[in-house]
Design a protein around this motif. Structure first.
Motif, short mmCIF file in Angstrom:
data_model
loop_
_atom_site.label_atom_id
_atom_site.label_comp_id
_atom_site.label_asym_id
_atom_site.label_seq_id
_atom_site.Cartn_x
_atom_site.Cartn_y
_atom_site.Cartn_z
N GLU A 172 6.60 -1.31 7.49
CA GLU A 172 7.34 0.14 6.46
C GLU A 172 8.35 -0.33 5.72
OE1 GLU A 172 8.81 4.39 7.66
OE2 GLU A 172 7.06 3.84 8.72
N VAL A 173 8.33 -0.31 4.55
CA VAL A 173 9.42 -0.72 3.41
C VAL A 173 10.29 0.10 3.37
CG1 VAL A 173 9.84 -1.91 1.43
CG2 VAL A 173 7.66 -2.32 2.39
N PRO A 174 11.62 -0.27 3.63
CA PRO A 174 12.84 0.73 3.70
C PRO A 174 13.13 0.83 2.16
CG PRO A 174 13.26 -1.30 5.26
CD PRO A 174 12.09 -1.58 4.37
N GLU A 175 13.49 1.98 1.81
CA GLU A 175 13.66 2.63 0.60
C GLU A 175 14.89 1.79 -0.41
OE1 GLU A 175 12.22 4.82 -0.95
OE2 GLU A 175 11.09 5.66 0.62
N GLU A 219 1.00 -1.11 0.05
CA GLU A 219 -0.06 0.08 -0.23
C GLU A 219 0.87 1.26 0.17
OE1 GLU A 219 -2.64 -0.13 3.31
OE2 GLU A 219 -3.79 -1.85 2.47
N ARG A 220 0.62 2.15 -0.67
CA ARG A 220 1.09 3.36 -0.91
C ARG A 220 0.35 4.63 0.35
NH1 ARG A 220 5.79 5.70 -2.18
NH2 ARG A 220 6.14 4.37 -4.02
N ARG A 221 1.18 4.99 1.14
CA ARG A 221 0.77 5.86 2.20
C ARG A 221 1.61 7.19 2.14
NH1 ARG A 221 -0.34 1.44 7.12
NH2 ARG A 221 -1.76 -0.04 5.78
N GLY A 222 1.08 8.20 1.62
CA GLY A 222 1.74 9.20 1.44
C GLY A 222 3.12 9.06 0.77
#
Length: 236
Positions: free
Chosen positions: A200-203, A152-155
């Motif tokens: 929260e997926v790290p960049e 999911e994209r959140r912001g």
């Protein structure tokens, strides 16, 4: 000589009294023999899959040698009893589909479409030619979860979600990478449990190789899901 007479007198007077007390004690012991057997019940645990037809065995003795079998059942919302004897007499106060059945060599309690309402303590007494056996069986329920994973994209953040729904007991979820994650658990009124883990997926993580790992008591192997396609379901 007087001492001899006193000894004989004591024997004649007190021996019958001692016999009376002993005989009374022995009679009470024999009278309560059946009740005493409950103190020597064997405890064991059983668990059945949700929706399955359960077979609960009291004793491994051949059913044709049984004098009688009694099941005292203590459930969350009620208690009931099922019994039968060698003369063909039977009773059943459960009225929910439970029944005593016989296979080729054993008697067993049949519980159709096992549900959370069947969870409880099943006390069984089996008397047969040559003795009797008593068991206290704590019966539970198990259910494999339905698992899914997606992104999911959140912001400006990408969050990976992994969910194991309606399992008993609760599933365990982990990820193939480390990061900031949270786990929530929802206990439904019907006894099933849903577990959800959000990461929260790290960049710097290659999302193509991002997976969640789900483990459950009923599975011999863990289930691995790739969290790249939205709502990618993998049913147990």
């Amino acid at each position: 000589m007087i001492q001899i007479y006193l000894t004989i007198f004591n024997i004649l007077i007190f021996l019958p009294l001692r016999c009376i007390y002993f005989c009374k004690w022995l009679s009470n012991l024999l009278h309560t023999k059946t009740n005493l057997s409950y103190f020597f019940a064997v405890n064991r645990n059983e668990a059945f899959n949700l929706g399955s037809d359960a077979r609960l065995i009291c004793s491994n003795k051949i059913w044709t040698k049984a004098v009688f079998v009694i099941w005292d059942i203590e459930l969350k919302h009620k208690t009931c009893k099922i019994s039968f004897n060698h003369e063909g007499q039977s009773s059943n106060s459960c009225n929910d589909g439970k029944s005593l059945q016989n296979s080729t060599d054993q008697s067993f309690l049949h519980i159709p479409n096992f549900s959370v309402n069947d969870v409880g303590v099943y006390k069984c007494e089996s008397t047969y030619t040559g003795g009797n056996e008593n068991y206290n069986i704590t019966v539970g329920v198990t259910a494999p979860p339905v698992v899914s994973a997606w992104l999911e994209r959140r912001g400006n953040k990408m969050v990976a979600v992994c969910r194991a729904e309606r399992g008993i007991p609760a599933a365990n979820i982990s990820w193939s990478v480390t990061g900031n994650q949270s786990v929530t658990q929802q206990n439904n009124p019907d006894g099933v449990v849903t577990v959800e883990s959000q990461l929260e997926v790290p960049e710097d993580i290659d999302r193509e190789n991002l997976t969640c790992i789900v483990r459950h008591q009923l599975w011999e192997r863990e289930r691995t899901l790739a969290a790249v396609d939205a709502y990618a379901y993998n049913r147990a």
